[in-house]
Design a protein around this motif. Structure first.
Motif, PDB file in Angstrom:
ATOM      1  N   PRO A 140       0.939  -1.294   0.052  1.00 55.61           N
ATOM      2  CA  PRO A 140      -0.052   0.133  -0.026  1.00 55.61           C
ATOM      3  C   PRO A 140       0.801   1.331  -0.122  1.00 55.61           C
ATOM      4  O   PRO A 140       1.919   1.362   0.724  1.00 55.61           O
ATOM      5  N   PHE A 141       0.505   2.426  -0.853  1.00 52.10           N
ATOM      6  CA  PHE A 141       1.112   3.385  -0.762  1.00 52.10           C
ATOM      7  C   PHE A 141       0.292   4.795  -0.345  1.00 52.10           C
ATOM      8  O   PHE A 141       0.706   5.863  -0.216  1.00 52.10           O
ATOM      9  N   ALA A 142      -0.972   4.307  -0.317  1.00 49.37           N
ATOM     10  CA  ALA A 142      -2.144   5.460   0.195  1.00 49.37           C
ATOM     11  C   ALA A 142      -3.110   4.498   0.885  1.00 49.37           C
ATOM     12  O   ALA A 142      -3.585   3.589   0.493  1.00 49.37           O
ATOM     13  N   ALA A 143      -3.531   5.123   1.987  1.00 42.99           N
ATOM     14  CA  ALA A 143      -4.673   4.587   2.720  1.00 42.99           C
ATOM     15  C   ALA A 143      -5.602   5.734   3.128  1.00 42.99           C
ATOM     16  O   ALA A 143      -4.872   6.627   3.961  1.00 42.99           O
ATOM     17  N   PHE A 144      -6.914   5.591   3.139  1.00 39.76           N
ATOM     18  CA  PHE A 144      -7.789   6.622   3.834  1.00 39.76           C
ATOM     19  C   PHE A 144      -9.131   6.182   3.756  1.00 39.76           C
ATOM     20  O   PHE A 144      -9.684   5.279   3.140  1.00 39.76           O
ATOM     21  N   GLY A 145     -10.040   6.930   4.565  1.00 40.91           N
ATOM     22  CA  GLY A 145     -11.407   6.472   4.887  1.00 40.91           C
ATOM     23  C   GLY A 145     -12.130   7.483   4.202  1.00 40.91           C
ATOM     24  O   GLY A 145     -11.854   8.604   3.771  1.00 40.91           O
ATOM     25  N   THR A 146     -13.545   6.779   3.514  1.00 40.84           N
ATOM     26  CA  THR A 146     -14.125   7.822   2.944  1.00 40.84           C
ATOM     27  C   THR A 146     -15.852   7.701   3.387  1.00 40.84           C
ATOM     28  O   THR A 146     -16.396   6.680   3.657  1.00 40.84           O
ATOM     29  N   ARG A 147     -16.514   8.693   3.296  1.00 40.08           N
ATOM     30  CA  ARG A 147     -18.061   8.627   3.707  1.00 40.08           C
ATOM     31  C   ARG A 147     -18.707   9.139   2.355  1.00 40.08           C
ATOM     32  O   ARG A 147     -18.351  10.173   1.978  1.00 40.08           O
ATOM     33  N   ARG A 148     -19.542   8.431   1.821  1.00 38.15           N
ATOM     34  CA  ARG A 148     -19.978   8.480   0.515  1.00 38.15           C
ATOM     35  C   ARG A 148     -21.781   8.456   0.623  1.00 38.15           C
ATOM     36  O   ARG A 148     -22.401   7.658   1.083  1.00 38.15           O
ATOM     37  N   ALA A 149     -22.093   9.551  -0.121  1.00 39.73           N
ATOM     38  CA  ALA A 149     -23.668   9.631  -0.416  1.00 39.73           C
ATOM     39  C   ALA A 149     -23.754   9.545  -1.910  1.00 39.73           C
ATOM     40  O   ALA A 149     -23.291  10.215  -2.552  1.00 39.73           O
ATOM     41  N   ALA A 163     -13.499  12.431   2.091  1.00 39.26           N
ATOM     42  CA  ALA A 163     -12.349  11.740   2.732  1.00 39.26           C
ATOM     43  C   ALA A 163     -11.991  12.184   4.264  1.00 39.26           C
ATOM     44  O   ALA A 163     -12.497  13.282   4.589  1.00 39.26           O
ATOM     45  N   ASP A 164     -11.347  11.258   4.869  1.00 40.57           N
ATOM     46  CA  ASP A 164     -11.049  11.596   6.205  1.00 40.57           C
ATOM     47  C   ASP A 164      -9.884  12.590   6.519  1.00 40.57           C
ATOM     48  O   ASP A 164      -9.746  12.980   7.589  1.00 40.57           O
ATOM     49  N   PHE A 165      -9.323  13.007   5.450  1.00 36.81           N
ATOM     50  CA  PHE A 165      -8.314  13.866   5.372  1.00 36.81           C
ATOM     51  C   PHE A 165      -8.794  15.417   4.714  1.00 36.81           C
ATOM     52  O   PHE A 165      -8.007  16.242   4.675  1.00 36.81           O
ATOM     53  N   GLY A 166     -10.278  15.306   4.822  1.00 32.97           N
ATOM     54  CA  GLY A 166     -10.865  16.880   4.527  1.00 32.97           C
ATOM     55  C   GLY A 166     -11.270  17.070   3.095  1.00 32.97           C
ATOM     56  O   GLY A 166     -11.473  18.145   2.687  1.00 32.97           O
ATOM     57  N   LEU A 202     -13.803  20.012 -11.724  1.00 32.86           N
ATOM     58  CA  LEU A 202     -12.681  20.237 -10.917  1.00 32.86           C
ATOM     59  C   LEU A 202     -11.743  20.992 -11.776  1.00 32.86           C
ATOM     60  O   LEU A 202     -11.378  20.368 -12.948  1.00 32.86           O
ATOM     61  N   GLU A 203     -10.965  21.612 -11.270  1.00 33.86           N
ATOM     62  CA  GLU A 203      -9.777  22.237 -11.901  1.00 33.86           C
ATOM     63  C   GLU A 203      -8.569  21.145 -11.958  1.00 33.86           C
ATOM     64  O   GLU A 203      -8.499  20.498 -11.089  1.00 33.86           O
ATOM     65  N   ALA A 204      -7.676  21.519 -13.206  1.00 32.45           N
ATOM     66  CA  ALA A 204      -6.496  20.287 -13.187  1.00 32.45           C
ATOM     67  C   ALA A 204      -5.877  20.311 -11.998  1.00 32.45           C
ATOM     68  O   ALA A 204      -5.004  19.219 -11.177  1.00 32.45           O
ATOM     69  N   SER A 205      -5.685  21.436 -10.936  1.00 30.70           N
ATOM     70  CA  SER A 205      -4.820  21.356 -10.050  1.00 30.70           C
ATOM     71  C   SER A 205      -5.515  20.976  -8.475  1.00 30.70           C
ATOM     72  O   SER A 205      -4.898  20.687  -7.510  1.00 30.70           O
ATOM     73  N   ARG A 206      -6.703  20.445  -8.765  1.00 31.12           N
ATOM     74  CA  ARG A 206      -7.621  20.104  -7.717  1.00 31.12           C
ATOM     75  C   ARG A 206      -8.290  18.710  -8.146  1.00 31.12           C
ATOM     76  O   ARG A 206      -9.269  18.791  -8.636  1.00 31.12           O
ATOM     77  N   GLY A 207      -7.535  17.484  -7.749  1.00 28.60           N
ATOM     78  CA  GLY A 207      -8.194  16.333  -8.410  1.00 28.60           C
ATOM     79  C   GLY A 207      -8.937  15.647  -7.189  1.00 28.60           C
ATOM     80  O   GLY A 207      -9.419  16.045  -6.524  1.00 28.60           O
ATOM     81  N   GLY A 208      -9.130  14.378  -7.587  1.00 30.00           N
ATOM     82  CA  GLY A 208      -9.819  13.517  -6.989  1.00 30.00           C
ATOM     83  C   GLY A 208      -9.169  13.181  -5.524  1.00 30.00           C
ATOM     84  O   GLY A 208      -8.205  13.659  -5.134  1.00 30.00           O
ATOM     85  N   LYS A 209      -9.801  12.109  -4.928  1.00 29.71           N
ATOM     86  CA  LYS A 209      -9.355  11.948  -3.455  1.00 29.71           C
ATOM     87  C   LYS A 209      -7.906  11.335  -3.560  1.00 29.71           C
ATOM     88  O   LYS A 209      -7.049  11.816  -2.869  1.00 29.71           O
ATOM     89  N   LEU A 210      -7.424  10.586  -4.403  1.00 28.07           N
ATOM     90  CA  LEU A 210      -6.077   9.807  -4.436  1.00 28.07           C
ATOM     91  C   LEU A 210      -5.177  10.953  -4.849  1.00 28.07           C
ATOM     92  O   LEU A 210      -4.041  10.979  -4.258  1.00 28.07           O
ATOM     93  N   GLU A 211      -5.609  11.612  -5.957  1.00 25.01           N
ATOM     94  CA  GLU A 211      -4.488  12.736  -6.259  1.00 25.01           C
ATOM     95  C   GLU A 211      -4.274  13.641  -5.386  1.00 25.01           C
ATOM     96  O   GLU A 211      -3.148  14.188  -5.264  1.00 25.01           O
ATOM     97  N   THR A 212      -5.203  14.074  -4.484  1.00 28.57           N
ATOM     98  CA  THR A 212      -4.961  15.128  -3.634  1.00 28.57           C
ATOM     99  C   THR A 212      -4.263  14.556  -2.315  1.00 28.57           C
ATOM    100  O   THR A 212      -3.420  15.137  -1.882  1.00 28.57           O
ATOM    101  N   TYR A 213      -4.525  13.214  -2.031  1.00 31.54           N
ATOM    102  CA  TYR A 213      -4.027  12.571  -0.814  1.00 31.54           C
ATOM    103  C   TYR A 213      -2.311  12.382  -1.357  1.00 31.54           C
ATOM    104  O   TYR A 213      -1.476  12.839  -0.472  1.00 31.54           O
ATOM    105  N   ILE A 214      -1.726  12.197  -2.554  1.00 34.48           N
ATOM    106  CA  ILE A 214      -0.536  11.827  -3.192  1.00 34.48           C
ATOM    107  C   ILE A 214       0.085  13.429  -2.953  1.00 34.48           C
ATOM    108  O   ILE A 214       1.214  13.435  -2.598  1.00 34.48           O
ATOM    109  N   ARG A 215      -0.520  14.428  -3.438  1.00 35.59           N
ATOM    110  CA  ARG A 215      -0.238  15.682  -3.555  1.00 35.59           C
ATOM    111  C   ARG A 215       0.310  16.287  -2.084  1.00 35.59           C
ATOM    112  O   ARG A 215       1.216  16.931  -1.761  1.00 35.59           O
ATOM    113  N   ARG A 216      -0.750  15.888  -0.875  1.00 34.62           N
ATOM    114  CA  ARG A 216      -0.226  16.324   0.367  1.00 34.62           C
ATOM    115  C   ARG A 216       0.563  15.501   1.071  1.00 34.62           C
ATOM    116  O   ARG A 216       1.253  15.956   2.007  1.00 34.62           O
ATOM    117  N   TRP A 217       0.718  14.269   0.575  1.00 33.82           N
ATOM    118  CA  TRP A 217       1.641  13.385   1.483  1.00 33.82           C
ATOM    119  C   TRP A 217       2.519  12.675   0.648  1.00 33.82           C
ATOM    120  O   TRP A 217       3.619  11.983   0.818  1.00 33.82           O
TER     121      TRP A 217
END
Length: 217
Positions: A140-149, A163-166, A202-217
């Motif tokens: 695993p290189f990324a792991a996070f929780g999600t609340r989905r409606a 996502a649990d990282f906001g 979404l703008e190219a600079s603001r991706g989905g959950k995984l893209e955002t997780y990778i950018r932050r960590w």
């Protein structure tokens, strides 16, 4: 005049009719603040909410990610998302429309990983996947929780994820048979639904959950 969404064929019917070759066409958007009210006003319906946890796996050479393939373990069950043949050109982040095949059946998943060069050809169906993956150098290189409606609107499904990282994102998706005409129609339906909801891609600079997780960590 606002476009009318096509009647939705239940996914179970599609699965029985097509069996194989189903493709998920999706596009990411900012989450509208009044989505539930808009869906109700358009005669859509809520599909409820759920929580889950995802792990994304790859090896040190990023064998899967560099091929735009994503091996995910969701609440213990593995699935592989890989680009659908005949899909449109797309970037790998942002709000673009993307077409993926989702592979969840173990034999197909193992075969696909071998084809992608991520799993040794000696691995057989029935072996426990986590040990086999780790032996092949995947982890695993990324792991996070999600609340989905989720909501149904015509034949499109809306998934609103927090996502649990906001990070929040809405996906509009259609399941189709993967033919060029079906893919074009699915993209059209997604565009129509987005127009009815006033959803902003979404703008190219603001991706989905995984893209955002990778950018932050």
């Amino acid at each position: 005049m606002k476009p009318k969404l096509r009647l939705w064929l239940p996914l179970a019917f599609l699965c029985m009719r097509l069996r194989v070759g189903l493709v998920e066409v999706e596009q990411k958007f900012k989450v509208p603040s009044d989505l539930a009210q808009q869906v109700a006003a358009l005669n859509g319906r809520s599909l409820g909410a759920r929580s889950f946890r995802d792990e994304y796996w790859d090896n040190e050479a990023w064998r899967l990610c560099t091929q735009d393939c994503w091996l995910r373990r969701r609440d213990g069950a593995f699935e592989l998302k890989r680009p659908a043949s005949g899909g449109s050109e797309r970037r790998r982040s942002g709000g673009e429309t993307a077409e993926f095949q989702e592979i969840t059946e173990e034999a197909e998943l193992v075969a696909a990983l071998k084809e992608l060069g991520a799993l040794d050809s000696a691995v057989g169906v029935g072996e426990r996947l986590p040990p086999a993956l780790r032996s092949a150098g995947l982890a695993p290189f990324a792991a996070f929780g999600t609340r989905r409606a989720s909501y149904q609107l015509g034949r499109v499904q809306l998934d609103v994820d927090e996502a649990d990282f906001g990070h929040g994102v809405m996906e509009i998706e259609v399941i189709c048979d993967g033919s060029p005409s079906a893919l074009a129609l699915a993209r059209q339906d997604i565009g129509e639904a987005a127009g009815l909801l006033g959803a902003e891609p979404l703008e190219a600079s603001r991706g989905g959950k995984l893209e955002t997780y990778i950018r932050r960590w």
